[in-house]
Design a protein around this motif. Structure first.
Motif, PDB file in Angstrom:
ATOM      1  N   ASP A 260       1.018  -1.855   0.025  1.00 16.94           N
ATOM      2  CA  ASP A 260       0.234   0.141   0.346  1.00 16.94           C
ATOM      3  C   ASP A 260       0.869   1.022   0.167  1.00 16.94           C
ATOM      4  O   ASP A 260       0.462   2.303  -0.888  1.00 16.94           O
ATOM      5  CB  ASP A 260      -0.382   0.147   1.502  1.00 16.94           C
ATOM      6  CG  ASP A 260      -2.089   1.748   1.035  1.00 16.94           C
ATOM      7  OD1 ASP A 260      -2.759   1.158   0.100  1.00 16.94           O
ATOM      8  OD2 ASP A 260      -1.536   2.031   2.413  1.00 16.94           O
ATOM      9  N   ARG A 263       2.156   1.992  -3.337  1.00 16.36           N
ATOM     10  CA  ARG A 263       1.063   2.125  -4.594  1.00 16.36           C
ATOM     11  C   ARG A 263       0.951   3.873  -4.281  1.00 16.36           C
ATOM     12  O   ARG A 263       0.867   4.140  -5.001  1.00 16.36           O
ATOM     13  CB  ARG A 263      -0.141   2.059  -4.245  1.00 16.36           C
ATOM     14  CG  ARG A 263      -1.427   1.808  -4.644  1.00 16.36           C
ATOM     15  CD  ARG A 263      -2.890   1.019  -4.306  1.00 16.36           C
ATOM     16  NE  ARG A 263      -2.522   1.984  -3.325  1.00 16.36           N
ATOM     17  CZ  ARG A 263      -3.375   2.199  -2.605  1.00 16.36           C
ATOM     18  NH1 ARG A 263      -3.683   3.776  -3.417  1.00 16.36           N
ATOM     19  NH2 ARG A 263      -3.362   2.105  -1.745  1.00 16.36           N
ATOM     20  N   ARG A 264       0.911   3.772  -2.749  1.00 17.11           N
ATOM     21  CA  ARG A 264       0.606   5.343  -2.469  1.00 17.11           C
ATOM     22  C   ARG A 264       1.690   6.448  -2.679  1.00 17.11           C
ATOM     23  O   ARG A 264       1.607   7.267  -4.011  1.00 17.11           O
ATOM     24  CB  ARG A 264       0.455   6.188  -1.280  1.00 17.11           C
ATOM     25  CG  ARG A 264      -1.204   4.966  -0.503  1.00 17.11           C
ATOM     26  CD  ARG A 264      -1.793   5.802   1.286  1.00 17.11           C
ATOM     27  NE  ARG A 264      -0.362   4.431   1.798  1.00 17.11           N
ATOM     28  CZ  ARG A 264       0.830   5.004   2.148  1.00 17.11           C
ATOM     29  NH1 ARG A 264       0.873   6.121   2.532  1.00 17.11           N
ATOM     30  NH2 ARG A 264       0.576   4.390   3.203  1.00 17.11           N
ATOM     31  N   THR A 265       2.820   5.778  -3.047  1.00 13.15           N
ATOM     32  CA  THR A 265       4.172   6.475  -3.594  1.00 13.15           C
ATOM     33  C   THR A 265       3.697   6.369  -4.794  1.00 13.15           C
ATOM     34  O   THR A 265       4.583   7.603  -4.823  1.00 13.15           O
ATOM     35  CB  THR A 265       5.659   5.551  -2.908  1.00 13.15           C
ATOM     36  OG1 THR A 265       5.548   5.646  -1.763  1.00 13.15           O
ATOM     37  CG2 THR A 265       6.864   6.799  -3.438  1.00 13.15           C
ATOM     38  N   ARG A 266       3.862   5.461  -5.557  1.00 10.92           N
ATOM     39  CA  ARG A 266       4.488   5.228  -7.120  1.00 10.92           C
ATOM     40  C   ARG A 266       2.841   6.580  -7.515  1.00 10.92           C
ATOM     41  O   ARG A 266       2.769   7.897  -8.384  1.00 10.92           O
ATOM     42  CB  ARG A 266       3.439   4.229  -7.898  1.00 10.92           C
ATOM     43  CG  ARG A 266       4.703   3.285  -7.628  1.00 10.92           C
ATOM     44  CD  ARG A 266       4.230   2.395  -8.188  1.00 10.92           C
ATOM     45  NE  ARG A 266       2.935   1.500  -8.339  1.00 10.92           N
ATOM     46  CZ  ARG A 266       3.170   0.168  -7.619  1.00 10.92           C
ATOM     47  NH1 ARG A 266       4.035  -0.179  -6.906  1.00 10.92           N
ATOM     48  NH2 ARG A 266       2.127  -0.267  -7.454  1.00 10.92           N
ATOM     49  N   GLU A 267       1.289   6.752  -6.384  1.00  7.98           N
ATOM     50  CA  GLU A 267       0.164   7.990  -7.290  1.00  7.98           C
ATOM     51  C   GLU A 267       1.112   9.166  -6.870  1.00  7.98           C
ATOM     52  O   GLU A 267       0.920   9.957  -7.606  1.00  7.98           O
ATOM     53  CB  GLU A 267      -0.965   7.058  -6.782  1.00  7.98           C
ATOM     54  CG  GLU A 267      -1.392   6.510  -6.976  1.00  7.98           C
ATOM     55  CD  GLU A 267      -2.391   5.803  -6.228  1.00  7.98           C
ATOM     56  OE1 GLU A 267      -2.880   7.244  -4.845  1.00  7.98           O
ATOM     57  OE2 GLU A 267      -3.455   4.929  -6.186  1.00  7.98           O
ATOM     58  N   GLY A 268       1.553   8.913  -5.264  1.00  6.69           N
ATOM     59  CA  GLY A 268       2.100  11.038  -5.624  1.00  6.69           C
ATOM     60  C   GLY A 268       3.175  11.258  -7.143  1.00  6.69           C
ATOM     61  O   GLY A 268       2.823  12.083  -7.327  1.00  6.69           O
ATOM     62  N   TRP A 270       3.300   9.658  -9.656  1.00  9.75           N
ATOM     63  CA  TRP A 270       3.140  10.338 -10.027  1.00  9.75           C
ATOM     64  C   TRP A 270       1.945  11.507 -10.868  1.00  9.75           C
ATOM     65  O   TRP A 270       2.147  12.230 -11.783  1.00  9.75           O
ATOM     66  CB  TRP A 270       1.867   9.157 -11.302  1.00  9.75           C
ATOM     67  CG  TRP A 270       0.502   9.612 -12.406  1.00  9.75           C
ATOM     68  CD1 TRP A 270       1.171   8.849 -13.409  1.00  9.75           C
ATOM     69  CD2 TRP A 270      -0.668  10.007 -12.479  1.00  9.75           C
ATOM     70  NE1 TRP A 270       0.003   9.219 -14.216  1.00  9.75           N
ATOM     71  CE2 TRP A 270      -0.859   9.501 -13.481  1.00  9.75           C
ATOM     72  CE3 TRP A 270      -1.039  10.363 -11.719  1.00  9.75           C
ATOM     73  CZ2 TRP A 270      -2.244  10.051 -14.091  1.00  9.75           C
ATOM     74  CZ3 TRP A 270      -2.130  10.981 -11.819  1.00  9.75           C
ATOM     75  CH2 TRP A 270      -3.046  10.914 -13.472  1.00  9.75           C
ATOM     76  N   GLN A 271       1.666  12.105  -9.741  1.00 11.59           N
ATOM     77  CA  GLN A 271       0.685  13.242  -9.227  1.00 11.59           C
ATOM     78  C   GLN A 271       2.015  14.801  -9.871  1.00 11.59           C
ATOM     79  O   GLN A 271       1.249  15.975  -9.975  1.00 11.59           O
ATOM     80  CB  GLN A 271      -0.019  13.451  -7.889  1.00 11.59           C
ATOM     81  CG  GLN A 271      -1.089  14.509  -8.260  1.00 11.59           C
ATOM     82  CD  GLN A 271      -2.276  14.165  -8.710  1.00 11.59           C
ATOM     83  OE1 GLN A 271      -2.705  13.602  -8.926  1.00 11.59           O
ATOM     84  NE2 GLN A 271      -2.615  16.050  -9.714  1.00 11.59           N
ATOM     85  N   LYS A 274       2.384  14.419 -13.033  1.00  7.79           N
ATOM     86  CA  LYS A 274       1.266  15.350 -13.737  1.00  7.79           C
ATOM     87  C   LYS A 274       1.202  17.079 -13.388  1.00  7.79           C
ATOM     88  O   LYS A 274       0.250  17.792 -14.340  1.00  7.79           O
ATOM     89  CB  LYS A 274       0.000  14.258 -13.375  1.00  7.79           C
ATOM     90  CG  LYS A 274      -0.750  14.625 -14.729  1.00  7.79           C
ATOM     91  CD  LYS A 274      -0.862  13.936 -15.577  1.00  7.79           C
ATOM     92  CE  LYS A 274      -2.375  13.837 -16.272  1.00  7.79           C
ATOM     93  NZ  LYS A 274      -2.084  13.524 -17.739  1.00  7.79           N
TER      94      LYS A 274
END
Length: 580
Positions: A260, A263-268, A270-271, A274
């Motif tokens: 988890d 996953r949150r690190t990848r999302e961060g 990516w954001q 972005k």
């Protein structure tokens, strides 16, 4: 002091002549005289005459007086809430544990029941009597002593003396409920059943408000556990199994938390990427005439997400720079052509000239040369150095830095136009007009439809067609000639600006730098230029290319000379041989 029967106290000498009876009578007379005097003062009423100490006598107003200065009873304070008022002067101790008012009857039945309950509690706490016959007294199961612990006998039904309790802790020590659950794997329903496992309740030593401790006799707990699990070995096996399961669950929970977190690190990440993407914001349209300097728009940060960025469809976006300091600029977008090793060299040259043009008077022309490849994943920093300020020529040096290294250096010589000087040029070749020539993207797509074409070559042609269609420069094939074994390629090139009006001369020269290294005269890239390319020599993987750019009127507006690396194995493909 007439009329008063008052005798002064006798002196010491007189006391020695009086008898004790006479002294007693004198003292009684004195007290009686003072009492009569006090009574007369009260009957006469209060007096305003000062006393011997020159003070007015103290007057007390009774509570029953109607005088406005009479004391009033205190009112109940509402902040104290509800409470009952008792006259403690009327309270008596009835020896029953309660305070009752006089005249109230005491409930004799309640008092009798309370005394009976006290007798029962005392009887339960009393130890049983000792018999004169030793055979009638209970004995310790270990040493046969009659000094047994009656608490163990009453709670656990176990006959053991205090001495044996200390000598055999492996049998008679007390276990807490937590120890029974963890060490012997017993459950709460089993431990709460007094018939299965009797227990002793004791106050919790950690905090008085906590629940009472449940203490169990070790020998009784072990006997029940052996019956439940079969044997001590079976209990150890079950304990090891449960411990392993707990360890697996703990590791599984840790792995899930780690996944988890990833996953949150990848999302961060990516954001953040972005948010850092380049989003071009077009400013107010400005007049870019000969007397106006080129302005650098301010947009969002350079994106590094895609290392192979597509070429912008507008030339203004491809040449756009961000001004950091007076002589310091940074690229906004970079373009890597298909199958190329790095950034398109013409874009690096044109951006360098944009930076240099912002540091000179726009009335000068320009002369530039030099090209190196660069990575499209990182923005390029352009540093302009002012080398020379002359009346006819102005020299600027531009260094392009990427990753702390100089990947490009440009020497610009800006020349002030001199139209009174003699003019000479190579004539423009005979070619079809721009409108009659075919766009390269159309040509590439038509060639890709051939059935005998390999799939890999077809993919390359389609990628070239897409690149040309979306690029800022429209290219049309104008012709091909061969002279003395040397081929000459001719193309019409036209800038796609996306606006009706033409750019000024300084910006036109930057657009031309997208295609060439040198220009002589004023021109308009939006109208189209004929690009004549000749390769005099190619050998050892290197080639020298000369180019000339003509306007529609036939004026030679620019000449180019470029050396590049071109590797093509004329031997053809070879079979792969094993190394061993």
């Amino acid at each position: 002091m007439e009329g008063r029967n008052v005798h002064p106290p006798p002196s010491t000498a007189e006391n020695s002549l009086l008898t004790p009876e006479q002294i007693k009578r004198i003292e009684l007379n004195r007290l009686k005289a003072k009492a009569r005097q006090r009574q007369r003062e009260q009957e006469a009423g209060p007096s305003s005459t000062p006393n011997p100490n020159q003070k007015r006598p103290l007057e007390v107003i009774p509570a029953v007086s109607t005088s406005p200065t009479a004391p009033k009873p205190l009112k109940r304070d509402s902040r104290l809430g509800k409470y009952f008022e008792y006259d403690l002067s009327k309270m008596v101790n009835s020896k029953g544990g309660f305070l009752v008012e006089d005249g109230k009857e005491v409930d004799e039945d309640s008092r009798a029941k309370e005394r009976e309950r006290e007798r029962q509690r005392a009887k339960q706490n009393l130890e049983p009597p000792m018999y004169l016959d030793p055979s009638l007294n209970p004995k310790c199961r270990e040493c046969q002593s009659i000094d047994i612990d009656y608490t163990y006998k009453k709670i656990f039904g176990c006959l053991v003396c205090n001495k044996c309790k200390d000598e055999y802790p492996e049998k008679y020590s007390l276990l807490t409920k937590t120890e029974c659950k963890e060490d012997y794997l017993l459950t709460d329903p089993e431990l709460r059943d007094r018939e299965l496992l009797p227990h002793l309740l004791k106050a919790n030593p950690h905090k008085s408000t906590f629940a009472n401790m449940m203490l169990f006799l070790r020998c009784q707990v072990e006997d029940f556990a052996w019956k439940k699990w079969g044997s001590p070995e079976a209990l150890d096996t079950e304990w090891e199994r449960r411990t392993e399961e707990k360890k697996k669950k703990k590791n599984k929970k840790f792995e899930e938390g780690l996944r988890d977190l990833r996953r949150r690190t990848r999302e961060g990440v990516w954001q953040r990427r972005k948010d850092q993407e380049h989003k071009h914001v077009f400013g107010v349209t400005e007049d870019l005439g000969d007397a106006t300097r080129i302005s650098c728009s301010t947009t969002q940060a350079f994106t590094m997400d895609d290392p192979n960025q597509a070429e912008s469809s507008k030339i203004s976006t491809s040449l756009e720079l961000e001004q950091i300091e007076v002589n310091l600029f940074r690229s906004k977008t970079l373009f890597k052509p298909t199958k190329a090793r790095g950034v398109f060299g013409g874009q690096v040259i044109s951006q360098a000239i944009v930076a240099a043009t912002n540091c000179v008077d726009p009335v000068f022309g320009l002369h530039c040369y030099f090209l190196l490849s660069a990575s499209p994943a990182i923005p390029i920093i352009y540093f302009v150095e002012r080398l020379r300020e002359g009346r006819s020529y102005t020299t600027r040096s531009v260094k392009a830095v990427q990753n702390g290294k100089i990947i490009f250096q440009l020497m610009c010589s800006y020349h002030k136009p001199e139209p009174w000087q003699p003019t000479h040029q190579w004539p423009m070749p005979e070619v079809p007009p721009l409108e009659e020539c075919e766009l390269e993207e159309v040509l590439f797509r038509r060639r890709a439809t051939r059935e005998d074409l390999p799939s890999k070559v077809r993919d390359i042609l389609l990628s070239y067609a897409l690149e040309r269609e979306n690029g800022p420069i429209a290219v049309r094939r104008a012709g091909l000639t061969t002279e003395d074994g040397t081929q000459t390629f001719m193309h019409w090139v036209q800038a796609r600006t996306g606006q009706a009006s033409h750019y000024g001369a300084p910006y036109q020269k930057c657009i031309l730098a997208y295609l060439s290294d040198l220009n002589f005269d004023n021109f308009c890239c939006e109208d189209g230029l004929l690009y004549v390319v000749v390769c005099p020599r190619a050998a050892s993987g290197r080639a020298v290319v000369h180019g000339r750019l003509y306007s529609r009127a036939g004026n030679l507006v620019a000449a180019t000379c470029q050396e590049g690396v071109v590797r093509a194995d004329v031997r053809g493909p070879t079979e792969n041989k094993a190394k061993l």
